[in-house]
Design an enzyme around this catalytic site. Structure first.
Site, PDB file in Angstrom:
ATOM      1  N   GLN A  71     -42.338  49.068  73.235  1.00  0.00           N
ATOM      2  CA  GLN A  71     -42.440  49.113  71.753  1.00  0.00           C
ATOM      3  C   GLN A  71     -44.034  48.637  71.373  1.00  0.00           C
ATOM      4  O   GLN A  71     -44.305  47.791  72.229  1.00  0.00           O
ATOM      5  CB  GLN A  71     -41.633  48.285  71.193  1.00  0.00           C
ATOM      6  CG  GLN A  71     -40.006  49.238  71.069  1.00  0.00           C
ATOM      7  CD  GLN A  71     -38.962  48.567  70.394  1.00  0.00           C
ATOM      8  OE1 GLN A  71     -38.204  47.658  70.736  1.00  0.00           O
ATOM      9  NE2 GLN A  71     -38.947  48.629  68.882  1.00  0.00           N
ATOM     10  N   HIS A  72     -44.332  48.763  70.249  1.00  0.00           N
ATOM     11  CA  HIS A  72     -45.153  48.143  69.512  1.00  0.00           C
ATOM     12  C   HIS A  72     -46.739  48.556  70.070  1.00  0.00           C
ATOM     13  O   HIS A  72     -47.610  48.107  69.135  1.00  0.00           O
ATOM     14  CB  HIS A  72     -45.367  46.410  69.706  1.00  0.00           C
ATOM     15  CG  HIS A  72     -43.855  46.100  69.340  1.00  0.00           C
ATOM     16  ND1 HIS A  72     -43.313  46.447  68.244  1.00  0.00           N
ATOM     17  CD2 HIS A  72     -43.120  45.159  70.099  1.00  0.00           C
ATOM     18  CE1 HIS A  72     -41.909  45.641  68.194  1.00  0.00           C
ATOM     19  NE2 HIS A  72     -41.687  45.080  69.220  1.00  0.00           N
ATOM     20  N   ASP A 239     -37.942  51.245  73.979  1.00  0.00           N
ATOM     21  CA  ASP A 239     -37.180  50.951  75.268  1.00  0.00           C
ATOM     22  C   ASP A 239     -35.724  50.209  74.875  1.00  0.00           C
ATOM     23  O   ASP A 239     -34.756  50.366  75.485  1.00  0.00           O
ATOM     24  CB  ASP A 239     -37.870  50.006  76.145  1.00  0.00           C
ATOM     25  CG  ASP A 239     -38.697  48.862  75.182  1.00  0.00           C
ATOM     26  OD1 ASP A 239     -38.455  48.584  74.209  1.00  0.00           O
ATOM     27  OD2 ASP A 239     -39.197  47.959  76.134  1.00  0.00           O
TER      28      ASP A 239
END
Length: 483
Positions: A71-72, A239
């Site tokens: 992520q991110h 994830d």
């Protein structure tokens, strides 16, 4: 029997599983490593994906593909779709100051944190894409001027699998969009005003798809080797949302995942908005919500302790189990890479309570395991404080393969834990989503994860009590006081 492929493009590697769409039975799999570091050229992920696909026998016989990813991470593209700079990953803490600035600009203190929690479900921290965009605008203005679109790692890989047609074809899902800092799980809409506040102007962002809505079609020309025509691509997800899908978590389940990062998350029917910032109010991959607590330091704490002691992970586990619960007062605060929860990006790890009696490899091994688990137990407390129900704790991730982690976890969490068989649950979740796309229906197919093991032990409150005393006595990287 139709087959589907699921991809896990994680921090450390790319994993591919090919499974039977109806039963979930594993047919074959492959993996390839990723470069180390907190910023990575996205093309390294693409090359690893191709290598993992090749190791998994290719896609010539699959009916659908879906990608889950870390992520991110900030992937910035120019007008031609070219990557502008290496992607800043979730564990890159250089944007910690930017996170503080965004909170201050929204009123500062509790007011600023509440504004962001209500707007996006989460309070900005260095991990989030919005804070990385602010850092880029302030520190690399020449690169910032070239940015036409921003997406996340799984978005970019899905787009590449579709042949990278144009920026308007970028797609994402609710789960990954909820970790950007400019999308609201509560309303299901982008907050483009917050994106502009972070970066200074508007950008192209991926279209947010529903849980089983195709993100496009696989472009055989994008791959090395044949594919089964132009098969659908799932929307993919982050994830953690993929892990929840892969392990079959539902309302009332709390998943504790011990990988590069440590995550504690629950499947919920209502969105969360925690103004303290401890709980991120994410969405999941099924249309529900995924309130989540993330720590930067998880399995790597075990790796570091093993390196320090000059042993392998199996021997580290044996050493930890040889020491008494509580390690005779030795406490490790495991903020080895700074920390995200609590928000202490400049903190360092520390040992407390060292005596002649506890200066042994077994005590240090035990303190490392207990310290890592105590940080995750703090996350469990934060989730339940936000209303999450913990009827069942499911322990997954590479760290869950440690016998010491499995046996000590009930003593720290104060309740039994369920451990599924070792597996690639993020990739499995992506595969299950791909099966949902391929087979249709109102819900993903019902797969089983195999025989689980339950571990129970009497709680040892003193472990967390001593950890709480030590937790706030940390110093920053300059050694100048509490971080």
């Amino acid at each position: 029997m139709p087959l589907v492929a699921g991809v896990d493009s994680s921090t450390q590697s790319c994993k591919v599983v090919v499974r039977d769409a109806e039963t979930g039975a594993l047919v074959r799999q492959g993996r390839a490593p990723h470069p180390e570091g907190t910023e990575v050229d996205p093309y390294a992920w693409w090359e690893a994906l191709l290598a993992a696909l090749d190791a998994a026998g290719g896609l010539a016989d699959v009916a659908a593909v879906a990608v889950a990813g870390q992520q991110h991470g900030m992937v910035c593209l120019d007008e031609a779709g070219q990557v502008i700079r290496p992607a800043l990953l979730w564990n890159d803490t250089r944007s910690a100051g930017a996170a503080q600035d965004l909170i201050a600009e929204a009123g500062g203190g509790e007011a600023g944190r509440r504004f962001w929690a209500e707007a996006t479900g989460s309070v900005p921290v260095a991990s989030f894409t919005a804070t990385k965009l602010r850092w880029l605008a302030r520190h690399e203005p020449a690169n910032a001027d070239r940015v036409a679109a921003v997406c996340l790692p799984h978005d970019w890989l899905t787009w590449r699998l579709a042949g990278a047609p144009d920026l308007a074809a970028l797609r994402t899902d609710r789960g990954d969009a909820s970790g950007t800092g400019y999308w609201s799980p509560r309303t299901g809409d982008y907050r483009l005003d917050l994106l502009e506040r972070a970066f200074g102007r508007q950008l192209v962002v991926p279209t947010v798809l529903g849980p089983a809505e195709p993100a496009g079609l696989l472009d055989p020309a994008a791959l090395v080797g044949p594919a089964a025509g132009r098969v659908p691509l799932g929307p993919g997800t982050g994830d953690n949302a993929a892990a929840a899908l892969g392990v079959g978590a539902g309302p009332g389940d709390v998943v504790v995942s011990i990988g590069t990062s440590g995550t504690v998350f629950a499947v919920a029917d209502t969105p969360a908005a925690d103004p303290t910032g401890a709980v991120a109010g994410f969405a999941d991959a099924t249309g529900r919500y995924l309130p989540l607590v993330c720590t930067l330091n998880a399995a790597r704490v075990l790796d570091a302790a093993a390196t320090l002691l000059g042993v392998g992970l199996d021997e580290l586990s044996e050493l930890a189990l040889a020491a008494a619960p509580g390690a005779d007062g030795l406490v490790m605060v495991p903020y080895l890479e700074g920390e995200r929860t609590p928000d202490r990006p400049t903190a360092t790890g520390s040992l407390h309570g060292l005596t002649l009696g506890s200066a042994t490899p077994a005590h240090l091994a035990r303190a490392a395991v207990e310290g890592m688990l105590c940080a995750l137990a703090d996350g469990l407390d934060a989730l339940t404080a936000q209303g999450a129900t913990a009827r069942r704790i499911i322990l997954v991730g590479g760290g869950a393969r440690s016998a010491a982690v499995r046996r000590i976890a009930p003593q720290v969490f104060g309740r039994p834990v369920v451990v599924p068989p070792p597996g690639e649950y993020v990739a499995d979740g992506a595969a299950r989503q791909a099966a949902w796309v391929a087979l249709g229906g109102a819900a993903p197919p019902a797969w089983t994860v195999g025989d689980t093991e339950e571990y129970a032990a009497a709680p040892v409150p003193a472990i967390r009590g001593r950890y709480a005393e030590a937790r706030d006595r940390v110093v920053d990287r300059l050694g100048t006081g509490t971080a």
